[in-house]
Design a protein around this motif. Structure first.
Motif, short mmCIF file in Angstrom:
data_model
loop_
_atom_site.label_atom_id
_atom_site.label_comp_id
_atom_site.label_asym_id
_atom_site.label_seq_id
_atom_site.Cartn_x
_atom_site.Cartn_y
_atom_site.Cartn_z
N ASP A 1 0.87 -1.17 0.00
CA ASP A 1 0.00 0.00 0.00
C ASP A 1 0.91 1.22 0.00
N CYS B 1 -7.06 -6.85 6.60
CA CYS B 1 -8.15 -7.82 6.50
C CYS B 1 -8.44 -8.42 7.87
N ALA C 1 -7.85 -8.75 -1.29
CA ALA C 1 -7.29 -7.40 -1.25
C ALA C 1 -7.50 -6.77 0.13
N GLY C 2 -7.01 -5.56 0.29
CA GLY C 2 -7.00 -4.93 1.60
C GLY C 2 -8.36 -4.59 2.15
N HIS C 3 -8.44 -4.53 3.48
CA HIS C 3 -9.61 -4.05 4.22
C HIS C 3 -10.84 -4.95 4.08
N GLN D 1 -11.05 -5.11 -2.65
CA GLN D 1 -10.82 -4.40 -1.38
C GLN D 1 -12.13 -3.84 -0.82
#
Length: 265
Positions: free
Chosen positions: A68, A120, A135-137, A154
């Motif tokens: 990121d 995550c 993906a993130g979050h 994400q």
């Protein structure tokens, strides 16, 4: 129980009965709980927290910094609960300032070549088959199962007790207790097989079915469906959980399958 060809930073906090195979590297800000096995050629980086009785197979990389561009070196963690298995070449990145951690719960199975990105939050008893890319979050509830070679966008939320078919592209939120299938990813019915295996009685499963029939089969829009559910269907924990999940969905939920539909429809 540490092989002489393994490097362990002296500041790492490792329980005395942890077994670590050769050619593994463990950085300083690491904690590993008792009974855990770490295979060969594993890299465990700063900020990693591994619980008790876990198994980490060769080639895994845990706790690497987020992929990121906004990450600026803040102190964050990658946390793995008890009794979780991390198979070959899995990568789990630590969090950013957004959530401060990436978390995989207890009793999970993360199969080979899967990736779990920064921030995550993966629940307990989850399964990711081979090469799942998250993906993130992303937030994933307990007992969720994601089929192999699936990609999760994400900020997607995946409810508990869901089953997502292999090869899926998950760009919308997946409400709890359902199967998500086809392309574009669509509602495929209630995950009744999974619920039965986990001890849900038939009456409880039928109550969940009634909720989703209202959402997907009666021709209501989402607002109308939720109003009907709250006014006409008996209040249960599952009913209220589904309604809350949909109301709080940031990306919108997956739709019923319509022949010829595209992801943009």
């Amino acid at each position: 129980m540490t092989h002489p060809y393994t490097y362990i930073d002296p500041n790492a906090r490792i329980a005395p009965n942890v077994k670590i195979d050769p050619f593994t590297v463990i950085h300083g800000d690491v904690q590993i709980g008792e009974g855990t096995w770490i295979g060969s050629n594993v890299t465990i980086m700063d900020g990693t927290r591994i619980g008790k009785n876990c198994r980490v197979f060769p080639g895994a990389v845990l706790g690497a910094i987020p992929q990121d561009l906004k990450f600026s070196g803040e102190k964050t963690t990658a946390e793995i609960g008890d009794n979780t298995t991390i198979r070959e070449f899995v990568t789990i990145n630590r969090g950013t300032e957004d959530r401060g951690r990436t978390r995989v719960g207890n009793n999970c199975l993360i199969m080979a070549y899967s990736h779990i990105a920064h921030d995550c939050l993966i629940g307990n008893n989850c399964i990711m088959s081979n090469s799942v890319q998250v993906a993130g979050h992303v937030t994933m509830g307990d007992w969720a199962v994601v089929g192999g070679v699936s990609a999760v966008h994400q900020f997607v939320n995946i409810g508990q007790h869901t089953f997502i078919a292999g090869g899926s592209l998950v760009s919308k939120d997946v409400p709890p207790y359902i199967k998500a299938v086809r392309n574009p990813l669509s509602y495929g019915g209630v995950n009744s097989v999974g619920l039965k295996r986990r001890g849900f009685p038939l009456q409880q499963i039928n109550g969940i079915l009634d909720v989703y029939r209202t959402i997907y089969n009666k021709g209501f829009n989402t607002t109308q469906a939720l109003e009907f559910i709250e006014e006409e269907l008996p209040a249960t924990d599952e009913r209220d959980e589904i309604v809350t999940f949909i109301r709080e969905s940031g990306r919108g939920i997956i739709k019923r399958f319509i022949k010829g539909a595209t992801e943009e429809d």
